[in-house]
Design a protein around this motif. Structure first.
Motif, short mmCIF file in Angstrom:
data_model
loop_
_atom_site.label_atom_id
_atom_site.label_comp_id
_atom_site.label_asym_id
_atom_site.label_seq_id
_atom_site.Cartn_x
_atom_site.Cartn_y
_atom_site.Cartn_z
N THR A 296 0.75 -1.19 -0.01
CA THR A 296 -0.07 0.03 -0.10
C THR A 296 0.81 1.28 0.01
OG1 THR A 296 -1.72 -1.33 1.22
CG2 THR A 296 -2.02 1.28 1.06
N LYS B 239 1.25 5.65 -0.22
CA LYS B 239 0.41 6.79 0.28
C LYS B 239 0.95 8.16 -0.44
CE LYS B 239 -0.19 5.00 4.85
NZ LYS B 239 0.26 5.14 6.33
N SER C 126 -3.52 4.13 -1.32
CA SER C 126 -4.09 4.09 0.10
C SER C 126 -5.32 4.77 -0.22
CB SER C 126 -3.32 4.88 1.09
OG SER C 126 -3.96 5.06 2.01
N LYS C 127 -6.39 4.32 0.83
CA LYS C 127 -7.75 4.66 0.53
C LYS C 127 -7.91 6.28 1.11
CE LYS C 127 -10.07 0.55 1.38
NZ LYS C 127 -11.34 -0.26 1.96
N ASN C 128 -6.97 6.68 1.93
CA ASN C 128 -6.86 8.12 2.45
C ASN C 128 -6.49 9.07 1.35
OD1 ASN C 128 -7.15 6.86 4.89
ND2 ASN C 128 -5.16 6.92 5.36
N THR C 129 -5.79 8.40 0.36
CA THR C 129 -5.54 9.28 -0.87
C THR C 129 -7.02 10.00 -1.49
OG1 THR C 129 -3.49 8.03 -0.97
CG2 THR C 129 -4.08 9.52 -2.89
N GLY C 130 -7.07 11.21 -1.77
CA GLY C 130 -8.06 11.78 -2.36
C GLY C 130 -8.20 11.61 -3.79
#
Length: 105
Positions: free
Chosen positions: A71, A73, A93-97
């Motif tokens: 994963t 970032k 990563s899921k946090n990436t917009g």
């Protein structure tokens, strides 16, 4: 990297007597009773997890395509993996917009 035949089998070890009582969680708990048929390993009873069910060392942490999953970032992390893309699958990563994904990846 030599193609390995992935033989991963996931055993879902259920807790003993899970079907008998609704209040019990399905997660594994080691039976500790003095007369427990599971602890004493009687034939036909629930199997207990042990070291023999582990994955082979060469196949550990591999996904089904035979590569390691990583994963990332930031785009810098992607640059480190450029030369070794035969061995790794990249997951953003899921946090990436949404904007950063479009711009950088």
């Amino acid at each position: 990297m030599k193609n390995l035949k992935i033989k991963k089998v996931k055993n879902n070890f259920k807790r003993h007597e899970i079907k008998k009582y609704k209040r019990l969680d399905s997660g594994w708990r080691k039976p500790r009773g003095i007369d427990s048929c599971v602890r004493r390993k009687f034939k036909g009873k629930t199997i207990m997890p042990n070291i023999g069910y582990g994955t082979a060392k060469k196949q550990r942490y591999l996904n089904k395509s035979g590569k390691y999953q990583i994963t990332i970032k930031s785009p810098k992390e992607l640059d480190y993996l450029l030369m070794s893309n035969l061995f790794y699958d990249v997951i953003i990563s899921k946090n990436t917009g949404k904007k950063k994904k479009k711009r950088n990846y």
